[in-house]
Design a protein around this motif. Structure first.
Motif, PDB file in Angstrom:
ATOM      1  N   THR A 182       0.834  -1.197   0.000  1.00 30.87           N
ATOM      2  CA  THR A 182       0.000   0.000   0.000  1.00 30.87           C
ATOM      3  C   THR A 182       0.868   1.245   0.000  1.00 30.87           C
ATOM      4  O   THR A 182       1.803   1.356   0.788  1.00 30.87           O
ATOM      5  CB  THR A 182      -0.935   0.022   1.231  1.00 30.87           C
ATOM      6  N   ARG A 183       0.552   2.188  -0.880  1.00 32.51           N
ATOM      7  CA  ARG A 183       1.185   3.501  -0.883  1.00 32.51           C
ATOM      8  C   ARG A 183       0.264   4.436  -0.113  1.00 32.51           C
ATOM      9  O   ARG A 183      -0.901   4.597  -0.460  1.00 32.51           O
ATOM     10  CB  ARG A 183       1.365   4.000  -2.318  1.00 32.51           C
ATOM     11  N   VAL A 184       0.767   5.021   0.967  1.00 34.05           N
ATOM     12  CA  VAL A 184       0.010   5.971   1.780  1.00 34.05           C
ATOM     13  C   VAL A 184       0.635   7.348   1.575  1.00 34.05           C
ATOM     14  O   VAL A 184       1.846   7.519   1.755  1.00 34.05           O
ATOM     15  CB  VAL A 184       0.042   5.588   3.278  1.00 34.05           C
ATOM     16  N   THR A 185      -0.190   8.314   1.202  1.00 35.15           N
ATOM     17  CA  THR A 185       0.280   9.676   0.978  1.00 35.15           C
ATOM     18  C   THR A 185      -0.502  10.615   1.890  1.00 35.15           C
ATOM     19  O   THR A 185      -1.734  10.556   1.937  1.00 35.15           O
ATOM     20  CB  THR A 185       0.093  10.087  -0.498  1.00 35.15           C
ATOM     21  N   LEU A 186       0.224  11.450   2.627  1.00 39.29           N
ATOM     22  CA  LEU A 186      -0.374  12.402   3.563  1.00 39.29           C
ATOM     23  C   LEU A 186      -0.163  13.817   3.020  1.00 39.29           C
ATOM     24  O   LEU A 186       0.952  14.177   2.638  1.00 39.29           O
ATOM     25  CB  LEU A 186       0.264  12.258   4.939  1.00 39.29           C
ATOM     26  N   ILE A 187      -1.230  14.605   3.003  1.00 40.61           N
ATOM     27  CA  ILE A 187      -1.210  15.911   2.350  1.00 40.61           C
ATOM     28  C   ILE A 187      -1.701  16.993   3.298  1.00 40.61           C
ATOM     29  O   ILE A 187      -2.678  16.799   4.015  1.00 40.61           O
ATOM     30  CB  ILE A 187      -2.113  15.874   1.099  1.00 40.61           C
ATOM     31  N   ARG A 188      -1.010  18.145   3.278  1.00 43.59           N
ATOM     32  CA  ARG A 188      -1.469  19.318   4.012  1.00 43.59           C
ATOM     33  C   ARG A 188      -2.093  20.261   2.996  1.00 43.59           C
ATOM     34  O   ARG A 188      -1.460  20.654   2.014  1.00 43.59           O
ATOM     35  CB  ARG A 188      -0.325  20.017   4.736  1.00 43.59           C
ATOM     36  N   ILE A 189      -3.348  20.594   3.207  1.00 46.14           N
ATOM     37  CA  ILE A 189      -4.047  21.526   2.330  1.00 46.14           C
ATOM     38  C   ILE A 189      -3.738  22.938   2.805  1.00 46.14           C
ATOM     39  O   ILE A 189      -3.844  23.239   4.001  1.00 46.14           O
ATOM     40  CB  ILE A 189      -5.563  21.254   2.333  1.00 46.14           C
ATOM     41  N   LEU A 190      -3.364  23.787   1.888  1.00 46.58           N
ATOM     42  CA  LEU A 190      -3.023  25.156   2.250  1.00 46.58           C
ATOM     43  C   LEU A 190      -4.280  25.904   2.706  1.00 46.58           C
ATOM     44  O   LEU A 190      -5.390  25.622   2.226  1.00 46.58           O
ATOM     45  CB  LEU A 190      -2.364  25.858   1.073  1.00 46.58           C
ATOM     46  N   PRO A 191      -4.132  26.829   3.648  1.00 49.12           N
ATOM     47  CA  PRO A 191      -5.300  27.562   4.176  1.00 49.12           C
ATOM     48  C   PRO A 191      -6.132  28.202   3.060  1.00 49.12           C
ATOM     49  O   PRO A 191      -5.587  28.819   2.144  1.00 49.12           O
ATOM     50  CB  PRO A 191      -4.670  28.625   5.081  1.00 49.12           C
ATOM     51  N   GLY A 192      -7.445  27.996   3.146  1.00 45.66           N
ATOM     52  CA  GLY A 192      -8.359  28.574   2.181  1.00 45.66           C
ATOM     53  C   GLY A 192      -8.479  27.807   0.871  1.00 45.66           C
ATOM     54  O   GLY A 192      -9.173  28.253  -0.046  1.00 45.66           O
ATOM     55  N   HIS A 193      -7.813  26.652   0.757  1.00 47.33           N
ATOM     56  CA  HIS A 193      -7.802  25.903  -0.505  1.00 47.33           C
ATOM     57  C   HIS A 193      -8.498  24.549  -0.412  1.00 47.33           C
ATOM     58  O   HIS A 193      -8.383  23.738  -1.328  1.00 47.33           O
ATOM     59  CB  HIS A 193      -6.353  25.701  -0.979  1.00 47.33           C
ATOM     60  N   PHE A 194      -9.240  24.313   0.676  1.00 47.30           N
ATOM     61  CA  PHE A 194      -9.875  23.006   0.853  1.00 47.30           C
ATOM     62  C   PHE A 194     -10.845  22.687  -0.278  1.00 47.30           C
ATOM     63  O   PHE A 194     -10.785  21.600  -0.873  1.00 47.30           O
ATOM     64  CB  PHE A 194     -10.598  22.921   2.208  1.00 47.30           C
ATOM     65  N   ASN A 195     -11.742  23.615  -0.601  1.00 50.00           N
ATOM     66  CA  ASN A 195     -12.739  23.353  -1.646  1.00 50.00           C
ATOM     67  C   ASN A 195     -12.078  23.114  -3.005  1.00 50.00           C
ATOM     68  O   ASN A 195     -12.472  22.210  -3.748  1.00 50.00           O
ATOM     69  CB  ASN A 195     -13.761  24.480  -1.726  1.00 50.00           C
ATOM     70  N   ALA A 196     -11.086  23.907  -3.346  1.00 55.58           N
ATOM     71  CA  ALA A 196     -10.381  23.738  -4.620  1.00 55.58           C
ATOM     72  C   ALA A 196      -9.665  22.389  -4.663  1.00 55.58           C
ATOM     73  O   ALA A 196      -9.682  21.699  -5.694  1.00 55.58           O
ATOM     74  CB  ALA A 196      -9.389  24.876  -4.837  1.00 55.58           C
ATOM     75  N   PHE A 197      -9.059  21.998  -3.543  1.00 53.45           N
ATOM     76  CA  PHE A 197      -8.380  20.709  -3.484  1.00 53.45           C
ATOM     77  C   PHE A 197      -9.379  19.576  -3.695  1.00 53.45           C
ATOM     78  O   PHE A 197      -9.123  18.644  -4.465  1.00 53.45           O
ATOM     79  CB  PHE A 197      -7.654  20.541  -2.142  1.00 53.45           C
ATOM     80  N   MET A 198     -10.511  19.641  -3.005  1.00 52.23           N
ATOM     81  CA  MET A 198     -11.513  18.578  -3.119  1.00 52.23           C
ATOM     82  C   MET A 198     -12.092  18.502  -4.529  1.00 52.23           C
ATOM     83  O   MET A 198     -12.325  17.408  -5.046  1.00 52.23           O
ATOM     84  CB  MET A 198     -12.616  18.772  -2.079  1.00 52.23           C
ATOM     85  N   GLU A 199     -12.315  19.630  -5.159  1.00 52.04           N
ATOM     86  CA  GLU A 199     -12.825  19.631  -6.540  1.00 52.04           C
ATOM     87  C   GLU A 199     -11.817  18.973  -7.486  1.00 52.04           C
ATOM     88  O   GLU A 199     -12.191  18.204  -8.361  1.00 52.04           O
ATOM     89  CB  GLU A 199     -13.157  21.053  -6.999  1.00 52.04           C
TER      90      GLU A 199
END
Length: 147
Positions: free
Chosen positions: A34-51
């Protein structure tokens, strides 16, 4: 006499060492990878990241799954952040074994080009993605079953 004792102690140590290394190999059977990748979303970019995740990444994972390149994928949230620099969201891609990783880059390239059309369009999406998040860690793990 001293040399004989030293030789006997050395043989004993080597024997114990070989037993110690042999025992763990008999404690489990190896399973999937299994490849596990952990990501920090930059402030204010959650919706753009999810899209981006829904529109660009998930379809590729679905295509990989359909093609038998991955067994499954999973997306998860970090609900216990330790600090502001900790990861926010992670994903895992499960493979049958290490052999499944052989030649994977080329196989996935074909699927990515089906998604994006060409490398320049893919690069535009990647450039935008970098504005939303940072990879904190990417870890390759192996499942084991205890005997």
């Amino acid at each position: 006499m001293k040399q004989t004792i030293r030789f006997a102690v050395a043989v004993l140590c080597l024997s114990l060492l070989s037993v110690a290394t042999a025992v763990p190999q008999d404690q489990y059977t190896e399973g999937g990878v299994t490849r596990v990748t952990l990501i920090r979303i930059l402030p204010g970019h959650f919706n753009a990241f999810m899209e981006d995740l829904k529109a660009n990444v998930k379809p590729i994972w679905e295509a990989e799954k359909k093609a038998g390149l991955i067994e499954n994928y999973s997306i998860f949230l970090n609900t216990t952040r330790a600090n502001p620099e900790d990861w926010d969201i992670g994903f895992s891609l499960s493979y049958k074994n290490f052999a499944a990783l052989d030649g994977l880059a080329q196989k996935v390239l074909d699927l990515r080009m089906q998604q994006y059309g060409d490398k320049s369009k893919e690069q535009q999406v990647i450039d935008k993605r970098v504005q939303n998040a940072r990879v904190i860690a990417s870890i390759l793990t192996r499942d084991i079953t205890l005997k």
